[in-house]
Design an enzyme around this catalytic site. Sequence first.
Site, PDB file in Angstrom:
ATOM      1  N   HIS A 172       0.812  -1.339  -0.277  1.00  0.00           N
ATOM      2  CA  HIS A 172       0.107  -0.189  -0.081  1.00  0.00           C
ATOM      3  C   HIS A 172       0.952   1.476  -0.188  1.00  0.00           C
ATOM      4  O   HIS A 172       0.530   1.976  -0.952  1.00  0.00           O
ATOM      5  CB  HIS A 172      -0.841  -0.071   1.303  1.00  0.00           C
ATOM      6  N   GLU A 173       1.702   1.494   0.954  1.00  0.00           N
ATOM      7  CA  GLU A 173       2.635   2.520   1.003  1.00  0.00           C
ATOM      8  C   GLU A 173       3.556   2.749  -0.175  1.00  0.00           C
ATOM      9  O   GLU A 173       3.983   3.975  -0.366  1.00  0.00           O
ATOM     10  CB  GLU A 173       3.357   2.553   2.454  1.00  0.00           C
ATOM     11  N   HIS A 180       1.791   4.355  -2.634  1.00  0.00           N
ATOM     12  CA  HIS A 180       1.884   5.920  -2.662  1.00  0.00           C
ATOM     13  C   HIS A 180       3.272   6.428  -3.144  1.00  0.00           C
ATOM     14  O   HIS A 180       3.324   7.336  -3.789  1.00  0.00           O
ATOM     15  CB  HIS A 180       1.726   6.363  -1.162  1.00  0.00           C
ATOM     16  N   HIS A 214       3.665   6.631  -6.748  1.00  0.00           N
ATOM     17  CA  HIS A 214       2.726   7.851  -7.336  1.00  0.00           C
ATOM     18  C   HIS A 214       3.594   9.437  -7.015  1.00  0.00           C
ATOM     19  O   HIS A 214       3.826  10.065  -7.708  1.00  0.00           O
ATOM     20  CB  HIS A 214       1.731   7.905  -6.471  1.00  0.00           C
TER      21      HIS A 214
END
Length: 605
Positions: free
Chosen positions: A391-392, A395, A398
């Site tokens: 998940h992180e 980020h 991105h």
Amino acid sequence: MTAERKIPERSQIPVEETWNLGYIYPSAAAWGEDFDATRARARKRPGYAGRLGESAKPLYEFVELEQKVGEHLNNLGNYAFRKGDQDTRVAENQAMVGKISSLFVEVGSALSFETPELLKIAPEKLEQFYQEEPGLETYRRYFQIVQDQKEHILSDAEEKLLAAAGEMAQAPEDIYGKLTNADLTFPDTVDGQGNAVPLSDGSFVPTQMSEDRTLRENAFRTYYKTYGTIRNTAAAVLSAQVKQLQFFATARKYDSSLAAAVAGTRVPPQVYHNLIDTVNANLDKLHRYIRLRKKLLGVDELHMYDIYAPMVSGADKVISYQEAKDTVYEALAPMGDDYRAIIQEGFDHRWIDVRENVGKRSGAYSAGALCHPYVLLNHKDNLDSMFTLAHEMGHAVHSYLSNKNQPPVYRDYVIFVAEVASTCNEALLMEYLLARTTDKKERAWLINHFLEQFKGTLYRQTMFAEFELRMGELNAQGETLTADLLSKEYKALNEKYYGPDMVSDDEIAMEWARIPHFYYNYYVYQYATGYSAAIALSRRILKEGESAVKDYVQFLSGGCSKDPVDLLKGAGVDMSSPKPVQDALDLFGTCLLYTSDAADDLTRV
């Protein structure tokens, strides 16, 4: 209590499992030097007051200086806040946080002239400026966004006053963070064998995932009893947060604090309402999930401390951090070598602060520093932490791509799209794991986790969003947000969402006090919308391959160069419609139906 189960001091964490802030500044002294230089540079900007509409030259000089100062503020803020979060007890680090927070406010206050002056420049005059100074063309969208805010911009004096109030507006979140991360401590709890188990914000959820029901219940009751000792203070702080949001919304002539919040990300308020309405129309699926959970756990009553327990007993296993990294890397193969190279760069060069230590901020996040992103984890060696890593790092990629592909003015993507990249990584990880297991129990365990993602992200975060909406409405109606009122409203929502087959324990009424995202200004709904978009995007990537990946990477590289709904449309998802949310909920229903049909087999596995 055994030594290995104690939460370590930061000095006991292996250096390779800590982030390296030296990529930003080699030392706190270097940070201090840049702080002084940046403050001096920032103080030049008020010299442009009254001149922005004069000609193209001062306008261009001003916006270029603004971006340069912004880059230094980004570095200063990332270094200070990362240092502060790694151990909230260290006074030197907190002093840096205080200094940079004050500088942010000082800079904002000194720039209060900018927006009113930009609004005074007639569109035809701006067009003339673009011709006179081609460099201004980069800022065309930026100027247009300012023009679109015209009805919510106040006079020069009023803007300066609001900017000066910024530091006070940060106080509720700051107080909450100090209260819960630094000052609030928890007594040990006890497991089913009578052993003492340390309890903290970071370890609470892992206790709730344990197969030891005695530990789950004891930790649940101890944890919320401890929060109950600060219930009135917590309510006062949260009430102050809601009031400051309403103050700024009213001052800027918005209909509500929600309208003000989504305007900042250029998302229509209807997207927020669509989410809540669509999820409420599908609560029957969550209620079916609760009945299935009760059946598979084999309990007469399902309590809130059973909500994270694995429905398939004995299938959980230890997943080391190295194994988690390797698995995440392999799972992201559909994204291509260029995407995975960024992931590997983060693994190899200490972008990540891995383990929990005493005083460390709880939870997990990714922060988009200009040198490269930084990721904070409180990693446990389990499946949930492996998904958190995926998940992180979503980020992180991105941020990395936006920073590399956009000019400074458009680097920061808005919150609405932030959770798409992270949950797309999670969806690809789940597909990878499901495709490679042949063991019936392990497969059931993974499907359980997939259902948990839907429950925790689409349903739970929407429940939080509905609670935020309700708090804003009650405050606007003149209600005082006392601990009793907050607990009553939260418990009623909990009962509605989880349904009649769940015992809504009295302690759960205090859960509002432990959710830091309630200080993020209507943030949580974007976990649910982001998850819905991510499910659609991951399925497109797996189905269409390279062409879908190309569109997706273009989205990740877009920063805020377009409105978020338009950026997602370019990747193939229309979030202005309820359809992506409904499609995701339909998938949840399909998975639930499959698992329900196999429930008897799963119970015997």
